[in-house]
Motif scaffolding. Structure first.
Motif, PDB file in Angstrom:
ATOM      1  N   GLU A   1       1.964   6.395  -7.267  1.00  0.00           N
ATOM      2  CA  GLU A   1       0.908   7.163  -7.944  1.00  0.00           C
ATOM      3  C   GLU A   1       1.285   8.640  -8.066  1.00  0.00           C
ATOM      4  O   GLU A   1       0.740   9.357  -8.897  1.00  0.00           O
ATOM      5  CB  GLU A   1      -0.419   7.025  -7.198  1.00  0.00           C
ATOM      6  N   GLN A   2       2.205   9.089  -7.214  1.00  0.00           N
ATOM      7  CA  GLN A   2       2.613  10.495  -7.229  1.00  0.00           C
ATOM      8  C   GLN A   2       3.904  10.721  -8.009  1.00  0.00           C
ATOM      9  O   GLN A   2       4.063  11.742  -8.667  1.00  0.00           O
ATOM     10  CB  GLN A   2       2.795  10.996  -5.776  1.00  0.00           C
ATOM     11  N   ILE A   3       4.813   9.774  -7.925  1.00  0.00           N
ATOM     12  CA  ILE A   3       6.094   9.915  -8.632  1.00  0.00           C
ATOM     13  C   ILE A   3       6.487   8.580  -9.259  1.00  0.00           C
ATOM     14  O   ILE A   3       6.149   7.523  -8.739  1.00  0.00           O
ATOM     15  CB  ILE A   3       7.228  10.391  -7.681  1.00  0.00           C
ATOM     16  N   ARG A   4       7.168   8.645 -10.378  1.00  0.00           N
ATOM     17  CA  ARG A   4       7.659   7.423 -11.002  1.00  0.00           C
ATOM     18  C   ARG A   4       8.898   6.961 -10.256  1.00  0.00           C
ATOM     19  O   ARG A   4       9.859   7.719 -10.076  1.00  0.00           O
ATOM     20  CB  ARG A   4       7.995   7.688 -12.465  1.00  0.00           C
ATOM     21  N   ILE A   5       8.888   5.732  -9.820  1.00  0.00           N
ATOM     22  CA  ILE A   5       9.984   5.229  -9.003  1.00  0.00           C
ATOM     23  C   ILE A   5      10.154   3.737  -9.249  1.00  0.00           C
ATOM     24  O   ILE A   5       9.176   3.024  -9.508  1.00  0.00           O
ATOM     25  CB  ILE A   5       9.727   5.522  -7.504  1.00  0.00           C
TER      26      ILE A   5
ATOM     27  N   ALA B   1       0.836  -1.211   0.000  1.00  0.00           N
ATOM     28  CA  ALA B   1       0.000   0.000   0.000  1.00  0.00           C
ATOM     29  C   ALA B   1       0.867   1.257   0.000  1.00  0.00           C
ATOM     30  O   ALA B   1       0.553   2.239  -0.689  1.00  0.00           O
ATOM     31  CB  ALA B   1      -0.919  -0.008   1.219  1.00  0.00           C
ATOM     32  N   MET B   2       1.944   1.231   0.762  1.00  0.00           N
ATOM     33  CA  MET B   2       2.848   2.369   0.801  1.00  0.00           C
ATOM     34  C   MET B   2       3.473   2.613  -0.569  1.00  0.00           C
ATOM     35  O   MET B   2       3.499   3.739  -1.078  1.00  0.00           O
ATOM     36  CB  MET B   2       3.962   2.136   1.838  1.00  0.00           C
ATOM     37  N   ALA B   3       3.950   1.537  -1.201  1.00  0.00           N
ATOM     38  CA  ALA B   3       4.570   1.661  -2.519  1.00  0.00           C
ATOM     39  C   ALA B   3       3.564   2.134  -3.558  1.00  0.00           C
ATOM     40  O   ALA B   3       3.885   2.964  -4.415  1.00  0.00           O
ATOM     41  CB  ALA B   3       5.170   0.318  -2.939  1.00  0.00           C
ATOM     42  N   GLY B   4       2.339   1.608  -3.470  1.00  0.00           N
ATOM     43  CA  GLY B   4       1.307   2.007  -4.424  1.00  0.00           C
ATOM     44  C   GLY B   4       0.962   3.472  -4.321  1.00  0.00           C
ATOM     45  O   GLY B   4       0.808   4.161  -5.343  1.00  0.00           O
TER      46      GLY B   4
ATOM     47  N   LEU C   1      -2.872  11.791   0.710  1.00  0.00           N
ATOM     48  CA  LEU C   1      -3.156  10.374   0.886  1.00  0.00           C
ATOM     49  C   LEU C   1      -1.872   9.554   0.862  1.00  0.00           C
ATOM     50  O   LEU C   1      -1.698   8.631   1.658  1.00  0.00           O
ATOM     51  CB  LEU C   1      -4.112   9.895  -0.206  1.00  0.00           C
ATOM     52  N   SER C   2      -0.968   9.905  -0.038  1.00  0.00           N
ATOM     53  CA  SER C   2       0.304   9.180  -0.123  1.00  0.00           C
ATOM     54  C   SER C   2       1.098   9.301   1.173  1.00  0.00           C
ATOM     55  O   SER C   2       1.640   8.312   1.681  1.00  0.00           O
ATOM     56  CB  SER C   2       1.130   9.710  -1.294  1.00  0.00           C
TER      57      SER C   2
END
Length: 388
Positions: A124-128, A117-120, A302-303
């Motif tokens: 969603e905010q930055i490409r990583i 969930a943390m990674a998701g 949310l992130s």
């Protein structure tokens, strides 16, 4: 029964913060949205029911955890649920089986689902690159987990109160902005939870059954009452009497589910983020709810919130699993467990976890069976006297 203050103990507030850290994670936001998607608004009612029943279960767990705890060779409190299960059945094997289930739950529910969930939310905010993110999260968690219970509680005492306050404030802002939808949303929750026609009629009956199933399942996932997990850290508390720590257990369940999950569900329903037959993901539903007050910054909020909650849950469950491993396999197993636990964080950030979610529910149930049976057998030891 009085308990003198011990240098090896932690404060009751520290124990509460760590227990809240372990249970306040994806279940409070994504889990609520998932329950709405799977079981409909009626599931919210059953979340609350499971929490109200769970409050007294949590009280009983904590009282028995304090009564039956003991110290390890390092002078640290250990045991909690494992020891009262052992003494309830006069069998260490039963308690060892419970501990093994707890270890697996820590790797799944307490670790991989949270890391995912943390990674998701971050991706969603930055490409990583997810494996690199997983290694970074594992490294940060490792610095805390390898510091033992004191470092864990020092971190959770700082994160959980502030994070909870901010999240509750935003949820209330969403509900207040959409206050005209409060009563319709409550009526929707109650009508789907107690729709007599639906209970006996085909699809509606299935809907009612899903509301009960997913409401209770996600309620347990959120507050963990009855699993026997939170007594592990509550048993490390430096308390005047077992009953006082029992009250902290009630507070834990109330804050986590009755307050947080209820507010989250109302925010999603009043804002219109959740709709019948929606195809949106739970994360997107959560983001839409926050957008009604935060606009295009909702995703960022949310992130951050999910990331901090998930981080706190990971380090809290790391302690639970560590103590379970210590009980089952001895103190020498702690370092190996910690390394495996950190490796699972990396796996969790990269994997598709539908199977892990399902297995987490299974191990929750497997933990609950011996724990609840032990609570019943030892029920006469539990008192409600707070003047000791």
């Amino acid at each position: 029964m009085l308990h003198k203050r011990e240098k090896s103990g932690i404060s009751p507030l520290a124990a509460l913060s760590t227990a809240l850290a372990a249970c306040m994670g994806t279940g409070n936001i994504i889990g609520v949205a998932g329950a709405l998607c799977l079981g409909g608004p009626g599931s919210v009612f059953w979340m609350i029911v499971s929490a109200l029943l769970g409050e007294m279960t949590a009280y009983t767990e904590n009282v028995l955890g304090i009564l039956h705890r003991e110290k390890n060779s390092k002078g640290e409190w250990q045991g909690g649920s494992m020891l009262y299960i052992e003494r309830a059945f006069e069998s260490k094997k039963t308690a060892v089986v419970f501990s093994i289930f707890c270890v697996f739950s820590s790797l799944g529910m307490g670790n991989m689902t949270q890391a995912n969930a943390m990674a998701g939310s971050i991706s969603e905010q930055i490409r990583i690159y997810l494996p690199a993110l997983g290694v970074a999260i594992a490294a940060i968690c490792g610095m805390v987990i390898f510091g033992g219970v004191r470092r864990i509680t020092q971190v959770t005492e700082k994160i959980i109160p502030l994070l909870s306050f901010i999240t509750i404030a935003v949820l209330l802002a969403v509900i207040i902005k959409n206050h005209k939808e409060i009563l319709p949303s409550i009526k929707l929750i109650l009508s789907q939870a107690f729709n007599i026609k639906s209970v006996f009629a085909g699809t509606g009956g299935y809907t009612a059954a899903k509301a009960i199933k997913y409401g209770i399942a996600r309620g347990v996932f959120s507050n963990e009452a009855g699993l026997g997990s939170s007594p592990i850290v509550h048993s490390a508390a430096d308390v005047r009497s077992p009953e006082i720590q029992g009250l902290w257990g009630i507070v834990e369940v109330f804050i986590d589910t009755v307050l947080m999950c209820s507010l989250t569900a109302l925010a999603m329903l009043t804002s219109g983020a959740w709709q019948p037959d929606t195809s949106l993901s739970p994360t997107k539903i959560s983001s839409l709810a926050f957008e009604s007050v935060l606009g295009n910054k909702a995703g960022i909020f949310l992130s951050i919130a999910l990331g901090m909650f998930a981080f706190a849950t990971i380090i809290g469950w790391g302690y639970y699993g560590e103590k379970a491993a210590e009980y089952a396999f001895g103190e020498k197993s702690i370092t190996l467990y910690r390394l495996v636990y950190l490796a699972c964080i990396v796996i969790g950030t990269c994997a598709q976890l539908e199977t892990v979610w399902a297995l987490s529910d299974i191990f929750n149930a497997l933990m609950a069976v011996p724990n609840l049976a032990a609570l019943w057998k030892l029920r006469k030891q539990v008192e409600f006297n707070f003047n000791k």
